[in-house]
Design a protein around this motif. Structure first.
Motif, PDB file in Angstrom:
ATOM      1  N   GLU A  18       0.831  -1.212   0.000  1.00 40.92           N
ATOM      2  CA  GLU A  18       0.000   0.000   0.000  1.00 40.92           C
ATOM      3  C   GLU A  18       0.866   1.264   0.000  1.00 40.92           C
ATOM      4  O   GLU A  18       0.566   2.234  -0.690  1.00 40.92           O
ATOM      5  CB  GLU A  18      -0.937   0.002   1.208  1.00 40.92           C
ATOM      6  N   ILE A  19       1.923   1.254   0.768  1.00 41.19           N
ATOM      7  CA  ILE A  19       2.837   2.408   0.827  1.00 41.19           C
ATOM      8  C   ILE A  19       3.500   2.605  -0.533  1.00 41.19           C
ATOM      9  O   ILE A  19       3.557   3.725  -1.040  1.00 41.19           O
ATOM     10  CB  ILE A  19       3.885   2.226   1.945  1.00 41.19           C
ATOM     11  N   ALA A  20       3.998   1.526  -1.118  1.00 44.95           N
ATOM     12  CA  ALA A  20       4.645   1.618  -2.432  1.00 44.95           C
ATOM     13  C   ALA A  20       3.684   2.181  -3.471  1.00 44.95           C
ATOM     14  O   ALA A  20       4.035   3.086  -4.233  1.00 44.95           O
ATOM     15  CB  ALA A  20       5.148   0.242  -2.869  1.00 44.95           C
ATOM     16  N   HIS A  21       2.475   1.672  -3.477  1.00 40.19           N
ATOM     17  CA  HIS A  21       1.470   2.149  -4.427  1.00 40.19           C
ATOM     18  C   HIS A  21       1.146   3.619  -4.177  1.00 40.19           C
ATOM     19  O   HIS A  21       1.092   4.427  -5.105  1.00 40.19           O
ATOM     20  CB  HIS A  21       0.207   1.287  -4.329  1.00 40.19           C
ATOM     21  N   GLY A  22       0.956   3.975  -2.907  1.00 41.96           N
ATOM     22  CA  GLY A  22       0.592   5.344  -2.557  1.00 41.96           C
ATOM     23  C   GLY A  22       1.671   6.374  -2.844  1.00 41.96           C
ATOM     24  O   GLY A  22       1.376   7.544  -3.089  1.00 41.96           O
ATOM     25  N   LEU A  23       2.927   5.943  -2.813  1.00 46.22           N
ATOM     26  CA  LEU A  23       4.044   6.863  -3.069  1.00 46.22           C
ATOM     27  C   LEU A  23       4.604   6.711  -4.484  1.00 46.22           C
ATOM     28  O   LEU A  23       5.596   7.362  -4.826  1.00 46.22           O
ATOM     29  CB  LEU A  23       5.165   6.639  -2.051  1.00 46.22           C
ATOM     30  N   SER A  24       4.000   5.843  -5.283  1.00 42.32           N
ATOM     31  CA  SER A  24       4.459   5.570  -6.654  1.00 42.32           C
ATOM     32  C   SER A  24       5.919   5.133  -6.684  1.00 42.32           C
ATOM     33  O   SER A  24       6.718   5.613  -7.489  1.00 42.32           O
ATOM     34  CB  SER A  24       4.240   6.794  -7.552  1.00 42.32           C
TER      35      SER A  24
ATOM     36  N   PRO B 220       8.597   1.561  -6.438  1.00 42.16           N
ATOM     37  CA  PRO B 220       8.618   0.094  -6.531  1.00 42.16           C
ATOM     38  C   PRO B 220       8.535  -0.512  -5.122  1.00 42.16           C
ATOM     39  O   PRO B 220       9.148   0.005  -4.176  1.00 42.16           O
ATOM     40  CB  PRO B 220       9.976  -0.218  -7.165  1.00 42.16           C
ATOM     41  N   ARG B 221       7.793  -1.604  -4.988  1.00 45.02           N
ATOM     42  CA  ARG B 221       7.663  -2.235  -3.676  1.00 45.02           C
ATOM     43  C   ARG B 221       9.028  -2.670  -3.148  1.00 45.02           C
ATOM     44  O   ARG B 221       9.294  -2.605  -1.942  1.00 45.02           O
ATOM     45  CB  ARG B 221       6.728  -3.440  -3.749  1.00 45.02           C
TER      46      ARG B 221
ATOM     47  N   VAL C  67      10.620   0.138  -1.204  1.00 43.89           N
ATOM     48  CA  VAL C  67       9.996   0.330   0.111  1.00 43.89           C
ATOM     49  C   VAL C  67      10.453  -0.764   1.073  1.00 43.89           C
ATOM     50  O   VAL C  67      10.862  -0.482   2.200  1.00 43.89           O
ATOM     51  CB  VAL C  67       8.457   0.357  -0.019  1.00 43.89           C
ATOM     52  N   GLU C  68      10.433  -2.012   0.617  1.00 47.45           N
ATOM     53  CA  GLU C  68      10.871  -3.118   1.465  1.00 47.45           C
ATOM     54  C   GLU C  68      12.358  -3.011   1.773  1.00 47.45           C
ATOM     55  O   GLU C  68      12.799  -3.319   2.881  1.00 47.45           O
ATOM     56  CB  GLU C  68      10.566  -4.459   0.801  1.00 47.45           C
ATOM     57  N   GLY C  69      13.158  -2.563   0.815  1.00 47.21           N
ATOM     58  CA  GLY C  69      14.589  -2.390   1.039  1.00 47.21           C
ATOM     59  C   GLY C  69      14.885  -1.354   2.105  1.00 47.21           C
ATOM     60  O   GLY C  69      15.742  -1.566   2.973  1.00 47.21           O
ATOM     61  N   VAL C  70      14.169  -0.239   2.075  1.00 47.99           N
ATOM     62  CA  VAL C  70      14.359   0.805   3.099  1.00 47.99           C
ATOM     63  C   VAL C  70      13.902   0.279   4.455  1.00 47.99           C
ATOM     64  O   VAL C  70      14.598   0.446   5.466  1.00 47.99           O
ATOM     65  CB  VAL C  70      13.608   2.101   2.710  1.00 47.99           C
ATOM     66  N   ALA C  71      12.751  -0.383   4.484  1.00 47.13           N
ATOM     67  CA  ALA C  71      12.230  -0.921   5.751  1.00 47.13           C
ATOM     68  C   ALA C  71      13.180  -1.981   6.318  1.00 47.13           C
ATOM     69  O   ALA C  71      13.369  -2.057   7.536  1.00 47.13           O
ATOM     70  CB  ALA C  71      10.840  -1.509   5.535  1.00 47.13           C
ATOM     71  N   GLY C  72      13.790  -2.779   5.458  1.00 50.12           N
ATOM     72  CA  GLY C  72      14.710  -3.809   5.915  1.00 50.12           C
ATOM     73  C   GLY C  72      16.067  -3.270   6.336  1.00 50.12           C
ATOM     74  O   GLY C  72      16.768  -3.888   7.133  1.00 50.12           O
ATOM     75  N   PHE C  73      16.436  -2.107   5.830  1.00 49.27           N
ATOM     76  CA  PHE C  73      17.741  -1.519   6.133  1.00 49.27           C
ATOM     77  C   PHE C  73      17.822  -1.010   7.572  1.00 49.27           C
ATOM     78  O   PHE C  73      18.836  -1.178   8.243  1.00 49.27           O
ATOM     79  CB  PHE C  73      18.039  -0.383   5.156  1.00 49.27           C
ATOM     80  N   TYR C  74      16.748  -0.383   8.039  1.00 49.76           N
ATOM     81  CA  TYR C  74      16.760   0.238   9.366  1.00 49.76           C
ATOM     82  C   TYR C  74      16.299  -0.750  10.434  1.00 49.76           C
ATOM     83  O   TYR C  74      15.252  -1.370  10.310  1.00 49.76           O
ATOM     84  CB  TYR C  74      15.860   1.479   9.389  1.00 49.76           C
TER      85      TYR C  74
END
Length: 93
Positions: free
Chosen positions: A63-69, A71-72, A75-82
Motif C-alpha cells: 500500500e505504501i509503495a502504491h501510494g508513493l508511486s 517500486p515495492r 519500500v521493502e529495502g528501506v524498511a529492511g535496512f533500518y
C-alpha cells in the motif's frame, strides 16, 4: 498532532491493525498527511508501523509503495535496512 487525529479514528487508538481492511484507512490517511511525497518514505514507514501493531506487514508495504508511486522492492529495502522497522510481528513482554 494533526497526523495523530488523521490516523486515529474510532477503533484505531489501540495502535494495532489485525485485519487488512482495518489497515487500509490509516495507511491512506498517513499517505495524505505526508502529501504522498516519496522523499518522506522513512517518516511514512514510521507512522504506519506505529498504527499497525509495531510492524510493517507485506500488505502495508504494498500500500505504501502504491501510494508513493515507488517500486515495492524499494519500500521493502528501506524498511529492511533500518533496525527500528520490523517486517514481522514483534512479541510483547
Amino acid at each position: 498532532q494533526p497526523l495523530r487525529r488523521a490516523v486515529e479514528g474510532p477503533g484505531h487508538g489501540s495502535g494495532a491493525c489485525h485485519a487488512v481492511h482495518k489497515c487500509v484507512e490509516p495507511i491512506a490517511a498517513i499517505l495524505e498527511a505526508h502529501q504522498r511525497d516519496a522523499t518522506r518514505l522513512v517518516q511514512v514507514l514510521r507512522d504506519v508501523q506505529r498504527v499497525s501493531g509495531n510492524w510493517l506487514s507485506p500488505h502495508a508495504l504494498t500500500e505504501i509503495a502504491h501510494g508513493l508511486s515507488l517500486p515495492r522492492a524499494k519500500v521493502e529495502g528501506v524498511a529492511g535496512f533500518y533496525a527500528f522497522f520490523h517486517l514481522a510481528p514483534v512479541g510483547q513482554f
